[in-house]
Design an enzyme around this catalytic site. Structure first.
Site, PDB file in Angstrom:
ATOM      1  CB  SER A   1      -6.208  -5.740  -1.894  1.00  0.00           C
ATOM      2  OG  SER A   1      -4.863  -5.560  -2.222  1.00  0.00           O
TER       3      SER A   1
HETATM    4  N1  SAH Z   1      -0.925  -7.931  -1.026  1.00  0.00           N
HETATM    5  C1  SAH Z   1      -1.050  -6.957   0.044  1.00  0.00           C
HETATM    6  C2  SAH Z   1      -1.478  -5.582  -0.412  1.00  0.00           C
HETATM    7  C3  SAH Z   1      -0.463  -4.956  -1.269  1.00  0.00           C
HETATM    8  S1  SAH Z   1      -0.259  -3.223  -1.115  1.00  0.00           S
HETATM    9  C4  SAH Z   1      -2.007  -7.443   1.126  1.00  0.00           C
HETATM   10  O1  SAH Z   1      -2.615  -8.500   0.971  1.00  0.00           O
HETATM   11  O2  SAH Z   1      -2.103  -6.759   2.134  1.00  0.00           O
HETATM   12  C5  SAH Z   1       1.143  -3.155  -2.182  1.00  0.00           C
HETATM   13  C6  SAH Z   1       2.439  -3.495  -1.502  1.00  0.00           C
HETATM   14  O3  SAH Z   1       3.431  -3.580  -2.506  1.00  0.00           O
HETATM   15  C7  SAH Z   1       2.891  -2.408  -0.540  1.00  0.00           C
HETATM   16  O4  SAH Z   1       3.136  -2.967   0.712  1.00  0.00           O
HETATM   17  C8  SAH Z   1       4.183  -1.888  -1.169  1.00  0.00           C
HETATM   18  O5  SAH Z   1       5.159  -1.500  -0.237  1.00  0.00           O
HETATM   19  C9  SAH Z   1       4.629  -3.082  -1.969  1.00  0.00           C
HETATM   20  N2  SAH Z   1       5.555  -2.806  -3.063  1.00  0.00           N
HETATM   21  C10 SAH Z   1       5.549  -1.754  -3.931  1.00  0.00           C
HETATM   22  N3  SAH Z   1       6.567  -1.858  -4.796  1.00  0.00           N
HETATM   23  C11 SAH Z   1       7.234  -3.002  -4.473  1.00  0.00           C
HETATM   24  C12 SAH Z   1       8.384  -3.648  -4.995  1.00  0.00           C
HETATM   25  N4  SAH Z   1       9.075  -3.170  -6.030  1.00  0.00           N
HETATM   26  N5  SAH Z   1       8.784  -4.794  -4.412  1.00  0.00           N
HETATM   27  C13 SAH Z   1       8.122  -5.317  -3.355  1.00  0.00           C
HETATM   28  N6  SAH Z   1       7.028  -4.751  -2.826  1.00  0.00           N
HETATM   29  C14 SAH Z   1       6.582  -3.605  -3.372  1.00  0.00           C
END
Ligand code: SAH
Length: 215
Positions: A62
């Protein structure tokens, strides 16, 4: 960290302050966390730009402003037990780990989690607990949580997660909406009652069900 990265980080902190981030704990956590360790190889020179960047598995790390704004909105304290959904690169979890007592973080891609765990170890962040799974279901065995942060877009109010939020003074921040732009919502639970506040428009990758196959 190189002197070059250091001065870029100072510039980023100035940008965040100008954009309205004022919580000292949040700014300190950003200062302590080398974002260049969390970006994909080849993107290090952009690590301190205030923008989202691509990471493996088609996901994103992000934008620092959004990370800071969500961290500030959580109103963290050093006894807080925090749940994060969507570990991704691990950057947001690392930020939280500098302020809260313990951070539980869930990711559905094994590949991403393996990399994130390697980074936590390298930075000696020992108060982060990880799990590969479907974060939409939360982490029932560890509930309730003082704070919950969802970093992938939920199509509607994440009820399962709200249920795992502490009844008295629990706070959850989550992007909600099925479109490309979602609304960042802050939920506050007091005496079991939930009050929600809309914070701003955001763009997150969608929250998907189940563990990722082949990842
Ligand atoms: N917080 C992260 C950025 C998040 S991007 C950082 O600091 O880099 C969103 C992430 O959520 C992705 O890696 C994606 O694979 C994950 N995601 C999506 N759906 C999910 C779920 N149901 N459970 C766990 N992770 C999930």
């Amino acid at each position: 960290m190189s002197a070059e990265a250091d001065s870029r980080k100072i510039r980023l902190l100035m940008t965040l302050r100008r954009a309205g981030i004022s919580d000292p704990a949040t700014l300190r956590a950003i200062e302590k966390t080398p974002r260049d360790v969390f970006v994909t190889r080849g993107f290090e020179d952009q690590a301190y730009d205030d923008r989202a960047l691509p990471i493996e598995c088609g996901q994103t790390i992000s934008q620092p402003y959004i990370v800071a704004m969500m961290t500030e909105a959580l109103e963290l304290h050093d006894r807080a037990k925090v749940l994060e959904i969507g570990t991704g690169s691990g950057y947001q979890a690392a930020i939280l780990s500098h302020i809260a007592r313990r951070v539980y973080t869930i990711e559905r891609y094994r590949t991403l989690m393996a990399e994130a765990e390697r980074r936590f170890k390298h930075l000696k962040l020992t108060n982060i607990v990880t799990d590969v799974g479907d974060g939409g279901k939360g982490w029932p065995a560890q509930a309730p949580f003082d704070r919950i942060i969802v970093t992938a877009a939920a199509p509607g109010h994440p009820e399962a997660l709200l249920d795992q939020l502490r009844d008295d003074g629990g706070i959850m921040v989550a992007p909600v909406g099925a479109g490309e732009v979602q609304t960042l919502i802050k939920y506050k639970k007091d005496a079991g009652e939930i009050v929600e506040t809309k914070l701003t428009g955001v763009r997150f990758v969608p929250l998907r069900e189940g563990i990722a196959r082949g990842g």
